[in-house]
Scaffold this motif. Structure first.
Motif, PDB file in Angstrom:
ATOM      1  N   GLN A 104       0.835  -1.212   0.000  1.00 12.74           N
ATOM      2  CA  GLN A 104       0.000   0.000   0.000  1.00 12.74           C
ATOM      3  C   GLN A 104       0.865   1.254   0.000  1.00 12.74           C
ATOM      4  O   GLN A 104       0.555   2.243  -0.668  1.00 12.74           O
ATOM      5  CB  GLN A 104      -0.887   0.019   1.243  1.00 12.74           C
ATOM      6  N   ARG A 107       2.221   2.020  -3.500  1.00 12.39           N
ATOM      7  CA  ARG A 107       1.193   2.609  -4.378  1.00 12.39           C
ATOM      8  C   ARG A 107       0.822   4.021  -3.922  1.00 12.39           C
ATOM      9  O   ARG A 107       0.514   4.878  -4.758  1.00 12.39           O
ATOM     10  CB  ARG A 107      -0.029   1.704  -4.439  1.00 12.39           C
ATOM     11  N   ARG A 112       4.405   1.563  -9.090  1.00  6.17           N
ATOM     12  CA  ARG A 112       3.894   0.207  -9.223  1.00  6.17           C
ATOM     13  C   ARG A 112       4.546  -0.672  -8.168  1.00  6.17           C
ATOM     14  O   ARG A 112       5.733  -0.531  -7.871  1.00  6.17           O
ATOM     15  CB  ARG A 112       4.181  -0.328 -10.630  1.00  6.17           C
ATOM     16  N   ASP A 132      -3.153  -6.639  -4.911  1.00 10.93           N
ATOM     17  CA  ASP A 132      -2.479  -5.414  -4.462  1.00 10.93           C
ATOM     18  C   ASP A 132      -1.129  -5.236  -5.133  1.00 10.93           C
ATOM     19  O   ASP A 132      -0.348  -4.369  -4.726  1.00 10.93           O
ATOM     20  CB  ASP A 132      -2.295  -5.465  -2.934  1.00 10.93           C
ATOM     21  N   ASP A 134       1.409  -5.251  -8.880  1.00  9.81           N
ATOM     22  CA  ASP A 134       1.522  -5.098 -10.327  1.00  9.81           C
ATOM     23  C   ASP A 134       2.538  -6.072 -10.902  1.00  9.81           C
ATOM     24  O   ASP A 134       2.647  -6.210 -12.118  1.00  9.81           O
ATOM     25  CB  ASP A 134       1.961  -3.658 -10.652  1.00  9.81           C
TER      26      ASP A 134
END
Ligand code: DX5
Ligand code: ZN
Length: 225
Positions: A104, A107, A112, A132, A134
């Motif tokens: 988190q 992001r 990414r 959650d 990429d």
């Protein structure tokens, strides 16, 4: 249908005395991304580089800078790598008790987020954070050093990781012992993003990099031709 192949050479195997020239050679030589291995002498038994180096190379290329953090704790350093110019920041699932929080935080910096797993870590360790991330990075050597022998069990793990990813737009990165000789089998196992240190940089002759990058790309692409 042709699957996109991404080659991310690792500057761990570059000539650090000429790092800027090495990054420029990768940029001109057709690398898609630039892989930066960050080690702390604690999570892994080696020490490499930090955010200052990422900010030093950032102006030299517009390619994606793919930062692989092999450090613990990791959370206190995420903002520094983001601000230094990383595009992707990958943390290890084993690096701390709060993986979801780390993802988190990446992001939240507008970057990414990637998650890496060591050879002994099951794919199930990332099942509950798969929406959650990429990028999923499967370590095919024990992290800490370039030039190690590829661990064959990684093929099975890549297949499991590909199954977990399913139709999600998540890259599956393989890191460690990647060569022109195993790239096709890696593609068949589901990898689409290839880190290559020694197999691109060995000899540190910039005139060889483009050919080696292309050879790995061609081997990985044969599958879908
Ligand atoms: C290992 C690093 C790798 C390493 C790969 O801890 O994460 O990125 O540079 O090097 P080669 O390609 O030489 O195995
Ligand atoms: Zn790496």
């Amino acid at each position: 249908m042709a699957k996109q192949v991404i080659i991310s050479p690792s500057i761990l195997a570059s000539d650090f005395a000429r790092l800027g020239e090495e990054v420029t050679a990768l940029d001109k030589g057709g690398a898609d991304w630039i892989h930066v291995d960050v080690m702390d002498g604690h999570f892994v038994p080696n020490i490499t580089i930090g955010p200052l180096i990422v900010s030093a190379i950032r102006p030299l290329t517009r390619k994606v800078i793919d930062v692989h953090l092999m450090i613990a704790p990791v959370d206190p350093y995420l903002a520094a790598f983001a601000r230094a110019g990383a595009d992707i920041i990958t943390v290890h699932a084993e690096a701390g008790p709060h993986l979801h929080r780390s993802l988190q935080a990446i992001r939240a910096e507008g970057k990414r987020a990637g998650v890496a797993i060591n050879p002994a870590t099951p794919v199930s360790a990332i099942e509950h954070v798969i929406d959650d991330v990429d990028l999923v990075l499967v370590m095919s050597v024990n992290p800490g050093f370039g030039g190690q022998k590829f661990i064959e069990e990684s093929f099975r793990k890549l297949r499991q990781a590909r199954a977990l990813i399913g139709a999600r737009p998540i890259d599956l990165e393989v890191d460690g012992g990647v060569t022109v000789d195993n790239a096709r089998a890696l593609a068949e196992a589901g990898a689409d993003l290839y880190v290559a240190g020694t197999s691109v940089f060995s000899g540190n002759d910039p005139t060889t990099y483009a050919g080696r990058i292309a050879a790995i790309r061609n081997a990985a692409t044969t599958l879908t031709a």
